[in-house]
Design a protein around this motif. Structure first.
Motif, PDB file in Angstrom:
ATOM      1  N   ALA A 316      67.356  54.596  65.632  1.00  0.00           N
ATOM      2  CA  ALA A 316      65.935  54.502  65.251  1.00  0.00           C
ATOM      3  C   ALA A 316      65.741  53.512  64.111  1.00  0.00           C
ATOM      4  N   GLU A 317      66.668  53.550  63.118  1.00  0.00           N
ATOM      5  CA  GLU A 317      66.572  52.590  62.023  1.00  0.00           C
ATOM      6  C   GLU A 317      66.742  51.162  62.527  1.00  0.00           C
ATOM      7  N   SER A 318      67.677  50.983  63.455  1.00  0.00           N
ATOM      8  CA  SER A 318      67.869  49.639  64.016  1.00  0.00           C
ATOM      9  C   SER A 318      66.627  49.191  64.778  1.00  0.00           C
ATOM     10  N   ASN A 319      66.026  50.124  65.545  1.00  0.00           N
ATOM     11  CA  ASN A 319      64.801  49.786  66.277  1.00  0.00           C
ATOM     12  C   ASN A 319      63.660  49.460  65.320  1.00  0.00           C
ATOM     13  N   LYS A 320      63.631  50.204  64.188  1.00  0.00           N
ATOM     14  CA  LYS A 320      62.599  49.930  63.191  1.00  0.00           C
ATOM     15  C   LYS A 320      62.757  48.522  62.626  1.00  0.00           C
ATOM     16  N   LYS A 321      64.027  48.163  62.323  1.00  0.00           N
ATOM     17  CA  LYS A 321      64.272  46.820  61.807  1.00  0.00           C
ATOM     18  C   LYS A 321      63.897  45.769  62.848  1.00  0.00           C
ATOM     19  N   ILE A 322      64.255  46.050  64.111  1.00  0.00           N
ATOM     20  CA  ILE A 322      63.919  45.099  65.169  1.00  0.00           C
ATOM     21  C   ILE A 322      62.409  44.963  65.313  1.00  0.00           C
ATOM     22  N   ALA A 323      61.687  46.120  65.206  1.00  0.00           N
ATOM     23  CA  ALA A 323      60.227  46.080  65.296  1.00  0.00           C
ATOM     24  C   ALA A 323      59.628  45.282  64.145  1.00  0.00           C
ATOM     25  N   GLU A 324      60.216  45.469  62.943  1.00  0.00           N
ATOM     26  CA  GLU A 324      59.718  44.733  61.790  1.00  0.00           C
ATOM     27  C   GLU A 324      59.946  43.234  61.972  1.00  0.00           C
ATOM     28  N   GLU A 325      61.142  42.895  62.471  1.00  0.00           N
ATOM     29  CA  GLU A 325      61.412  41.479  62.728  1.00  0.00           C
ATOM     30  C   GLU A 325      60.471  40.930  63.802  1.00  0.00           C
ATOM     31  N   SER A 326      60.208  41.772  64.814  1.00  0.00           N
ATOM     32  CA  SER A 326      59.286  41.332  65.867  1.00  0.00           C
ATOM     33  C   SER A 326      57.884  41.121  65.300  1.00  0.00           C
ATOM     34  N   ARG A 327      57.466  42.058  64.396  1.00  0.00           N
ATOM     35  CA  ARG A 327      56.156  41.908  63.790  1.00  0.00           C
ATOM     36  C   ARG A 327      56.066  40.605  62.989  1.00  0.00           C
ATOM     37  N   ARG A 328      57.164  40.343  62.243  1.00  0.00           N
ATOM     38  CA  ARG A 328      57.184  39.087  61.486  1.00  0.00           C
ATOM     39  C   ARG A 328      57.144  37.887  62.422  1.00  0.00           C
ATOM     40  N   ASP A 329      57.888  37.988  63.527  1.00  0.00           N
ATOM     41  CA  ASP A 329      57.869  36.885  64.486  1.00  0.00           C
ATOM     42  C   ASP A 329      56.469  36.701  65.074  1.00  0.00           C
ATOM     43  N   ASN A 330      55.793  37.826  65.340  1.00  0.00           N
ATOM     44  CA  ASN A 330      54.427  37.724  65.874  1.00  0.00           C
ATOM     45  C   ASN A 330      53.482  37.066  64.872  1.00  0.00           C
ATOM     46  N   LEU A 331      53.628  37.485  63.585  1.00  0.00           N
ATOM     47  CA  LEU A 331      52.802  36.851  62.558  1.00  0.00           C
ATOM     48  C   LEU A 331      53.085  35.354  62.483  1.00  0.00           C
ATOM     49  N   LEU A 332      54.371  35.020  62.538  1.00  0.00           N
ATOM     50  CA  LEU A 332      54.735  33.603  62.509  1.00  0.00           C
ATOM     51  C   LEU A 332      54.171  32.865  63.713  1.00  0.00           C
ATOM     52  N   ASN A 333      54.224  33.549  64.881  1.00  0.00           N
ATOM     53  CA  ASN A 333      53.660  32.916  66.084  1.00  0.00           C
ATOM     54  C   ASN A 333      52.152  32.727  65.944  1.00  0.00           C
ATOM     55  N   LEU A 334      51.486  33.755  65.313  1.00  0.00           N
ATOM     56  CA  LEU A 334      50.040  33.609  65.097  1.00  0.00           C
ATOM     57  C   LEU A 334      49.734  32.430  64.170  1.00  0.00           C
ATOM     58  N   GLU A 335      50.571  32.338  63.114  1.00  0.00           N
ATOM     59  CA  GLU A 335      50.377  31.217  62.197  1.00  0.00           C
ATOM     60  C   GLU A 335      50.613  29.891  62.900  1.00  0.00           C
ATOM     61  N   MET A 336      51.654  29.861  63.713  1.00  0.00           N
ATOM     62  CA  MET A 336      51.944  28.631  64.455  1.00  0.00           C
ATOM     63  C   MET A 336      50.825  28.334  65.453  1.00  0.00           C
ATOM     64  N   ALA A 337      50.294  29.420  66.072  1.00  0.00           N
ATOM     65  CA  ALA A 337      49.190  29.208  67.011  1.00  0.00           C
ATOM     66  C   ALA A 337      47.952  28.666  66.294  1.00  0.00           C
ATOM     67  N   ALA A 338      47.689  29.259  65.077  1.00  0.00           N
ATOM     68  CA  ALA A 338      46.540  28.761  64.301  1.00  0.00           C
ATOM     69  C   ALA A 338      46.748  27.292  63.916  1.00  0.00           C
TER      70      ALA A 338
END
Length: 449
Positions: A316-338
């Protein structure tokens, strides 16, 4: 199975100070027409009319798991005579077919019979049909392995029934079988208990063997051994009860001859009761083992549950870290999209500006080119009056410039639409090819056509 015979007279026992020989010797049974062992029951008159010959037909059992447990391992011609002489009964043949063993004390027509058979479980084994006739003979059929050989049970043993008038009995044999069986079971139970204690200590220290279910297999083996010993213990208690019944019946049959000298009966009964107490103590130890095995099984299960919980928490902790990294990647993708949208907007504005420049260029370039052309010195424009500001031929400029400008616009428009059509056609062909390839891959992966 090869059969042998064993016989001894009570007079021989008396001459050896009422002890069995230090080495019990059996002799091979000869052919029936040459050997009267099975049918001739002479009374040994060296002492008095009440003395009786002890006789046993002995067979060797390699192990308790005999190949054919449905039939007695005796030749049919010998078995026929043995049945006629009442050495075996229907009850004994029924007991032989039982893997669980058992015992019984029977009285019929003045014949006292005792039957016993240890459980057939792959360990030590013996089976006995013992017959006490009134004044003819005492004997029977005894099938055993090395653990219960006559030499093990009777060698140098004291024979206690020395009453001068009462016929001899052979109770010493089943009683010694009981004693030997109780000692043997006690040894197995002690080893099982020590192994259980060692397992408990190891599991308490957290030293588990879960590879290939090692500890589960160990507990299963201990449980199977407990079941085997429990059946052996039950057999002992039943055997002790039937031996008491046998001794009491033997006492009743010859009560008129005892004349108060019944110390032998009392001693035998006390010896049997003593073995019964030993067996009850062993059974109490056996009664505790299932609970101990169950507790250790729960210990292993709890350990596995705790281990799985830790793994789940870590996962679960590993999944949480992966989710956090995914969230950061999504934010980065949003920034890149903007940023991409901003670049696209700037590109669009630049494209619009270039388009405006292109239109202005297309508008003024033909006129500029023609003006430059007419301004060449190779043209001489005559003037009627020096005061005219413009040449009367200025219309020529417009006549030429406007059609050329329109022609340039028409050519540019045609080229633009042609480029758009060519791009759309290439794009549609590429998209169609991609869709076809994707469908082919899906069909290949799913096996559907």
């Amino acid at each position: 199975m090869d059969l042998s015979k064993y016989e001894i007279t009570d007079s021989k026992l008396e001459h050896s100070n009422w002890r069995f020989p230090s080495l019990i010797k059996t002799r091979p049974l000869r052919e029936l027409d040459e050997d009267d062992f099975l049918i001739n029951h002479k009374i040994d008159r060296s002492y008095d009319d009440s003395t009786v010959r002890f006789k046993l037909l002995v067979g060797g059992a390699v192990s308790a798991n005999l190949e054919d447990s449905n039939n007695l391992p005796i030749r049919q011609d010998i078995l026929k005579i043995v049945k006629e002489q009442k050495w075996v009964s229907d009850e004994y043949e029924h007991m032989w077919r039982r893997d669980g063993g058992g015992s019984a004390a029977l009285t019929s027509h003045g014949i006292l019979t005792f039957l016993l058979q240890t459980p057939r479980d792959g360990r030590s084994f013996c089976s006995l049909s013992l017959v006490n006739r009134e004044r003819t003979h005492c004997g029977g059929v005894y099938i055993c392995d090395d653990h219960y050989s006559l030499d093990t049970l009777l060698a140098s043993q004291i024979y206690h029934n020395r009453h001068p008038k009462v016929p001899r009995d052979f109770a010493i044999l089943p009683i010694n079988i009981l004693v030997h069986h109780v000692e043997e079971t006690l040894g197995y139970v002690q080893r099982l208990s020590r192994e259980m204690t060692s397992t408990e200590k190891r599991l308490a220290d957290g030293d588990l063997n879960l590879e290939n279910n090692g500890d589960y297999k160990l507990l299963n083996r201990l449980n199977l051994e407990h079941i085997r010993l429990q059946r052996r213990s039950d057999f002992e208690l039943e055997l002790a009860a039937n031996l008491v019944k046998y001794i009491d019946e033997y006492h009743r049959m010859w009560s008129a001859l005892w004349e108060g000298g019944t110390s032998y009966i009392e001693d035998m009964r006390e010896k049997i009761e003593q073995q019964k107490r030993y067996s009850e103590q062993v059974q109490r130890d056996l009664d505790l083992l299932p609970r101990r095995i169950k507790n250790q099984s729960k210990t292993i299960s709890n350990f596995i549950i705790q281990r799985d919980n830790k793994l789940n928490i870590s996962l679960a902790e590993s999944n949480k870290k992966i989710a956090e990294e995914s969230r950061r990647d999504n934010l980065l993708n949003l920034e890149m999209a903007a940023a991409t949208a901003q670049v696209a907007e700037q590109t669009r504005q630049d494209s619009a500006a270039m388009k405006t420049i292109a239109v202005l260029t297309l508008t003024f370039l033909p006129g500029t080119a023609i003006a430059s052309f007419f301004s060449m010195t190779m043209f001489q424009w005559p003037f009627r009056d020096d005061k005219q500001i413009a040449s009367p031929y200025i219309y020529v400029y417009f006549v030429v410039t406007i059609p050329v400008t329109l022609l340039v616009y028409a050519f540019w428009l045609w080229w633009f639409k042609y480029s758009q059509r060519h791009y759309k056609k290439s794009h549609d062909e590429g998209l169609s090819k991609f869709e076809q390839e994707l469908k082919m891959r899906v069909r290949s992966a799913t096996g559907t056509w």
